[in-house]
Motif scaffolding. Structure first.
Motif, mmCIF file in Angstrom:
data_model
loop_
_atom_site.group_PDB
_atom_site.id
_atom_site.type_symbol
_atom_site.label_atom_id
_atom_site.label_comp_id
_atom_site.label_asym_id
_atom_site.label_seq_id
_atom_site.Cartn_x
_atom_site.Cartn_y
_atom_site.Cartn_z
ATOM 1 N N SER A 10 8.704 -21.753 85.146
ATOM 2 C CA SER A 10 7.599 -21.371 84.264
ATOM 3 C C SER A 10 6.416 -22.288 84.555
ATOM 4 O O SER A 10 6.579 -23.385 85.097
ATOM 5 N N GLN A 57 1.475 -26.269 81.712
ATOM 6 C CA GLN A 57 0.181 -26.034 81.057
ATOM 7 C C GLN A 57 -0.516 -27.332 80.666
ATOM 8 O O GLN A 57 0.112 -28.392 80.572
ATOM 9 N N HIS A 58 -1.827 -27.222 80.457
ATOM 10 C CA HIS A 58 -2.614 -28.319 79.885
ATOM 11 C C HIS A 58 -3.494 -27.716 78.809
ATOM 12 O O HIS A 58 -4.248 -26.777 79.085
ATOM 13 N N LYS A 59 -3.381 -28.220 77.583
ATOM 14 C CA LYS A 59 -4.144 -27.707 76.445
ATOM 15 C C LYS A 59 -4.064 -26.190 76.350
ATOM 16 O O LYS A 59 -5.090 -25.498 76.236
ATOM 17 N N GLY A 60 -2.864 -25.653 76.493
ATOM 18 C CA GLY A 60 -2.637 -24.224 76.282
ATOM 19 C C GLY A 60 -3.072 -23.332 77.440
ATOM 20 O O GLY A 60 -2.989 -22.113 77.342
ATOM 21 N N ARG A 61 -3.508 -23.916 78.553
ATOM 22 C CA ARG A 61 -3.902 -23.078 79.696
ATOM 23 C C ARG A 61 -3.053 -23.455 80.915
ATOM 24 O O ARG A 61 -2.801 -24.650 81.155
ATOM 25 N N ASP A 62 -2.595 -22.451 81.661
ATOM 26 C CA ASP A 62 -1.816 -22.729 82.872
ATOM 27 C C ASP A 62 -2.641 -23.604 83.809
ATOM 28 O O ASP A 62 -3.824 -23.320 84.038
ATOM 29 N N TYR A 118 -8.660 -23.380 87.577
ATOM 30 C CA TYR A 118 -8.952 -24.214 86.411
ATOM 31 C C TYR A 118 -9.556 -25.551 86.882
ATOM 32 O O TYR A 118 -10.582 -26.014 86.380
#
Ligand SMILES: Cc1cc2nc3c(=O)[nH]c(=O)nc-3n(C[C@H](O)[C@H](O)[C@H](O)COP(=O)(O)O)c2cc1C
Ligand SMILES: Nc1ncnc2c1ncn2[C@@H]1O[C@H](COP(=O)(O)OP(=O)(O)OP(=O)(O)O)[C@@H](O)[C@H]1O
Length: 313
Positions: A151, A154-159, A164
């Motif tokens: 899976s 993530q960082h702060k709710g973003r993949d 990014y």
């Protein structure tokens, strides 16, 4: 690490565990995947294989170059450090682009001896990215390989993804980019001659061009860490990305650095300039005295940032 950059006649002779993708930046998500690959390698006695493309598939299809976090050369050096056995950097040819998911898997299993895949949950492959994890699962019955699906970290709710990180770099958010990459963003190159004005101002600096493929963070001043790659010695310092508008109108965008407490000749050497913190934007000053006064302030800021540590090793 064995390196291949062709597709024709590509054949490996040892059983492999593979992971595939663009791997731009070799970020924390990629490293998580590669860690699993290295564990599988040890456990099953396989060789670790990275399969990537020499040009991002999107650039090949659109004909538009895409700025990268790591050049191919930098990426190769990072994989070498990790201890990967085979690194395939395939040209993205029309033949490869048109392979169906089944044809691509058949090539990997029959020519590259793949016994195990380690991929992220959103992995897509084959013509028009028609193959996904379900396809890989389905084909494993026919081709008899193991499949590990990870899976996404993530960082702060973003993949975490290269996209990014490129966004953060362009916005000058160097701390966030560092968190996502697992190391600070860097620019590497050979030192070139500047105008020798810096030395006259009492601030001798080294100048580097920026590889045109690289993502360029905002023009301006950065607290930096500078490594002389020939001997690994590392200094704290301050760097400016920009065109020196105070000096002239047509300088190409480059990186210029002042190394703290360094005295020596660096011409011809290759440096890695790691950009740790964005301090301010580049400006056109009225004269050299005003520029020097500002650079002195930048240096004080950076020294404070480091807590007066100068040489790292
Ligand atoms: C920390 C730092 C900040 C700088 N900031 C600016 C700036 O805001 N505007 C500018 O025109 N040049 C800036 N420069 C570039 C100077 O113009 C440059 O150091 C000087 O002209 C010497 O260049 P040289 O190495 O080609 O002799 C900066 C350089 C450094 C090292
Ligand atoms: N955050 C993550 N956690 C775990 N695995 C990841 C993560 N990001 C990517 N991967 C996996 O790493 C492999 C290579 O990913 P790839 O470099 O192609 O995409 P990416 O990092 O998401 O970047 P992009 O933004 O360019 O799509 C794929 O199997 C992908 O699923």
């Amino acid at each position: 690490m064995k390196y291949y950059n062709h597709f024709e006649d590509l054949k490996l002779h040892h059983n492999t565990v593979i992971t595939l993708g663009k791997f731009d930046g070799l970020h924390e998500g990629h490293r998580n995947l590669i860690e699993t690959m290295m564990k599988v390698k040890e456990k099953k006695g396989l060789r670790a294989l990275i399969f990537t493309f020499s040009v991002p598939p999107k650039s090949h299809i659109t004909g538009q170059p895409m700025p990268v976090i790591t050049t191919n050369e930098e990426k190769r050096a990072l994989f070498e450090e990790i201890g990967v056995d085979y690194f395939i950097e395939c040209p993205f040819s029309d033949e490869l682009m048109r392979m169906s998911p089944r044809e691509f898997v058949s090539f990997l299993v029959n020519e590259l001896q793949v016994k195990c895949f380690v991929v992220g949950e959103d992995f897509c492959f084959g013509y028009q990215r028609a193959g996904n994890i379900e396809t890989l699962e389905e084909l494993s019955k026919e081709f008899g390989y193991d499949l590990f699906v990870k899976s996404k970290i993530q960082h702060k709710g973003r993949d975490i993804s290269s996209t990014y990180i490129r966004e953060e770099l362009v916005a000058g958010n160097m701390k966030t980019a560092e968190k996502l990459l697992g190391y600070p963003y860097f620019i590497e190159n050979k030192i070139v001659h500047g105008n020798h004005i810096g030395r006259k101002m009492g601030i001798p600096t080294v100048n580097m061009e920026i590889d045109p493929q690289k993502v360029i963070p905002p023009k301006g001043v950065y607290v930096s860490r500078i490594t002389i790659l020939d001997d690994g010695s590392t200094y704290m310092g301050i760097s400016n990305i920009g065109n020196k508008p105070t000096i002239g109108d047509d300088y190409p965008t480059g990186v210029e650095s002042f190394l703290f407490d360094f005295d020596g000749d660096l011409y011809g050497k290759v440096l890695r300039v790691s950009l740790l913190y964005y301090v301010r934007a580049e400006r056109k000053f009225e004269n050299l005295d005003a520029l020097k006064a500002q650079i002195d302030k930048d240096i004080s800021f950076a020294r404070e940032y480091y807590g007066n540590v100068t040489k790292v090793c």
